[in-house]
Structure formats: C-alpha cells, structure tokens
Design a protein around this motif. Sequence first.
Motif, short mmCIF file in Angstrom:
data_model
loop_
_atom_site.label_atom_id
_atom_site.label_comp_id
_atom_site.label_asym_id
_atom_site.label_seq_id
_atom_site.Cartn_x
_atom_site.Cartn_y
_atom_site.Cartn_z
N TRP A 126 0.84 -1.21 0.00
CA TRP A 126 0.00 0.00 0.00
C TRP A 126 0.87 1.26 0.00
O TRP A 126 0.55 2.24 -0.67
N TYR A 151 -6.99 -2.21 -3.45
CA TYR A 151 -6.64 -0.80 -3.67
C TYR A 151 -7.37 -0.25 -4.88
O TYR A 151 -7.92 0.86 -4.86
N ALA A 152 -7.41 -1.04 -5.94
CA ALA A 152 -8.07 -0.60 -7.17
C ALA A 152 -9.56 -0.34 -6.95
O ALA A 152 -10.11 0.67 -7.42
N ARG A 180 -15.93 6.98 -7.94
CA ARG A 180 -16.32 7.44 -9.27
C ARG A 180 -17.69 6.89 -9.68
O ARG A 180 -18.20 7.24 -10.73
N MET A 226 -10.11 2.88 -5.05
CA MET A 226 -9.89 4.05 -5.89
C MET A 226 -11.03 4.26 -6.89
O MET A 226 -11.39 5.40 -7.22
N MET A 268 3.16 5.84 -5.67
CA MET A 268 3.02 5.89 -7.14
C MET A 268 1.84 6.76 -7.55
O MET A 268 1.91 7.46 -8.56
N ARG A 269 0.79 6.75 -6.76
CA ARG A 269 -0.42 7.49 -7.13
C ARG A 269 -0.35 8.96 -6.75
O ARG A 269 -0.70 9.84 -7.54
N GLY A 270 0.11 9.25 -5.54
CA GLY A 270 0.07 10.64 -5.07
C GLY A 270 1.34 11.15 -4.45
O GLY A 270 1.37 12.25 -3.89
N ARG A 271 2.41 10.34 -4.49
CA ARG A 271 3.71 10.72 -3.94
C ARG A 271 3.69 10.97 -2.44
O ARG A 271 4.56 11.63 -1.90
N MET A 322 1.94 1.76 -3.56
CA MET A 322 0.86 2.22 -4.43
C MET A 322 0.46 3.67 -4.11
O MET A 322 0.15 4.45 -5.02
N ASP A 323 0.47 4.03 -2.83
CA ASP A 323 0.20 5.42 -2.46
C ASP A 323 1.25 6.35 -3.04
O ASP A 323 0.92 7.43 -3.56
#
Length: 435
Positions: free
Chosen positions: A252, A303-304, A311, A307, A258-261, A255-256
């Motif tokens: 996690w 995680y997917a 939406r 996210m 990679m997604r939001g730095r 992945m965090d």
Amino acid sequence: MDSLIIAQVAKVDTGDTAWMMTATALVLLMTPALGLFYAGLVRAKNSLNTFMMSISAIAIAGFTWALIGYSLAFDGTGDLIGGLHNVALHDVTFEPRDGTTIPHLVFMAFQATFCIITTALISGAVVERMRFGAWMVFAAIWSVVVYSVMAHWAFGGGWLLEGGTLDFAGGVPVEMASGFSALAAALVVGARKDYGRQALLPHNGIYVVIGAGLLWFGWFGFNGGSGFSTGHSSVLAFTNTLLTPSCSLLAWFVMDLMRGRQVTAIGAATSIIVGCVLITPAGAFISPGWAMALGFAGAVPCYAVIMLRPRTRVDETLDVLAAHGIAGFFGILFIGFFAQQNWNEISDGFVYGHIGQLGDQALAALVAALYAFVMTFLLLKGLSLVMPLRVTEYEEALGMDTVQHGEEAYPTGEGAILVSPEAGIEAEVPLAQPN
C-alpha cells in the motif's frame, strides 16, 4: 481399550482451553476496535452513532447467536442448515465439543464473537444515514438468516465443508458475507445526500489508525484461535497473521507513493485490515512464504476497488466491499492455487498438482458472494416496506449523533441549541455543527 480411547478424545485440555478463552476475548475486542476505526472515518457529527452501530452488534448478534444462530450453524450435518438441538444453548456445557479439546461453552463463545463482528462490519456501508432502530432490526435478522447459514456451510458440516472447500477462519461467512452484504445494503439504503457534491472526509485519522492496530491485535486471536488448540494449524495461522498484513502494508505504501507521492495514514490503516482479511481463509493452509506473497498480490485489487468506487454512484461509505468482500474472495481463490499439504496436512492447490481444489474454492467464492448479496438485498427491501430505513435529509444534515442518540461525541456548548429570545414563540431548534 475402546472406552479408554473415548475418554482420551473427550478430555478437555487446559492449555488449549486457556488459549481459546484468550482468543475469544481478543476477537470480542475487535468489535469496539472496529467502532473506533469506523468512527474516525466519518464526519464528527456522526461519529458516536457510527461507533454505536458496531457496539449494538454485541447486544443484537450476541443474543440471536445464543438463542438460535449457534444451533443453526453447528448442530447437525445438514447440507444447507443445521438443526435445533442447541437452541437457547441446550446441551452446550462444560464437556468438550466433538473434535475439540475445549469445553463446548468456550467453542460457542468463540464462534459468537465471529457472528458479532461480521454483523457490525456491514454498518460501514450505511453509516451517516441509516436509522439506528432499523439497523438493529436488520442486524438481528441478518445474523440468523445470512451469517448462521453461511457459517454452517463453511464450518458446521454443511455442503461447502463436506465438498472440500478450505476456509480456515471465515473467508466465506465473515469476509465475503459482510463485504457483499454491504454492497447490497448501500444500494437499498441509498447514498448520503451530500455524496458526490462535497468532500466527505474522515474527521479523525488517529482513531482510524488506533482502531486498525487494535483490530490487527485481535486478529491474532481470530485466526490463531480457529485451530481450537495450540497445535500446528494455530501456530501457522498466528504467524501468517503477522506476515500477510505486513506485506499488504508495504504494498500500500508503494501504491500510495506511485499514485500521489505521499503515504497516507488512512491508507496504511486500511491496508492492515485488507491484509488481515486476505489471510483469514488461508491462514493454516499456505506456507509463510506464500502468505507474504498473498499480502503483496492481494493488496492490488483491493486498492483498485477503493480508488474506483468514489467514481460510481454507489455510496458504500467505508469500503467494506473492497476491504472484506474483495479481499476475502481473493484469499479464498489463493488457497485453490497455493495450498500445500506438507503445511496443512489436508490438500494441495493447483500449483502443487491438485486442480480440483481450485474448483472447490472458486465455487465457494461465487456462491458466497451471490447468497450474501441477494439475501441482504431482499431483507432490506422487505424491511423498507414496514419501516423507514434512513433519516430525513434534514436530520441527516443535523447529524446522526444528535438525532438518533441525543448526544454528541464532541459537545462544545456553543451552537448546540438555538433558543428564541421570546420564550414560547418558537420551539427549540437543534443546529447542525459545521463538521
């Protein structure tokens, strides 16, 4: 000789009993911990109500389990449902339950804590708008017609267990049942009035992290106790309950980043829960190495889903589906691939030459998801015909703590009550807090 063997089999082991009493207390602790975890994830004006929805499961599911749920789950060997011999704990005594070395009473109490927390988990899908009374009625019925049935299938001698499905500590009746029931509940109850219009953010990340830590602590009893002894299966499950969440936590983080730095505390807490769920069905069936791999691999689909869910129009508020339904589904299937008989002494998975085990696991995963979703959907639709399931939009704006409990988690003494300067002209009108 035969009587000696029977006496040996029926003997209570004090070491096993001591561990199982400890494990039972650890699992019971998980329900208040879940309440703390959930309370931190909602807005301040709803935090007390959210906590109370979890706590109420102790009262409701604890009672229904002792009254009839335990009997339906663990009495008899019917394919679909148990019997009624143990209704109101009839013949549940100090003698050991068949196949165990612990008192029947301790076995029942341990299983009761599973029913309690599973029921509480579903509340995460409908917090901040479902009426407390309607929730309690739903929890009482669900704990019997969904949980007890699925527990019998997987644990109590039902068709999944007899057919060869491997589920060590509740991938079917706990994780998948709660996750897919949560999805159904969110669809029937509907979205919060502000969902999709404004940011609905967690009000206290510290509560979330502490709650997750206490849940992980309790999970050592949840999984480690599911061997009902201090033998190899309990030791393996206990160890894997450390390894899998550790690896899902690390995954996690990556992945965090990679997604939001940034590595988020809420994400870290969520990943701990995901890892614990992943290993729940697989705890004593896979090696420590595969348990670590499960933590890394299983974190990705969960995680997917987390996210992607915002939406959609589905306000499954606290992501019970992702953290429990999807993780439980993945864990059940993972057993079908990577179970090892030299670790579990029961069966190999597909990778080790037994393709049939994968078929058993896939069938269990599909049927569990379908049954939990359909039964919960029908149950809530039926309840909606006789009582309102949710508060009004006005009450939702005021906050569930004040409306449903007459209390506030954070009383400020300012702005809680508007009193007209001319007493008697207007009634007192509660004002919403800005949270």
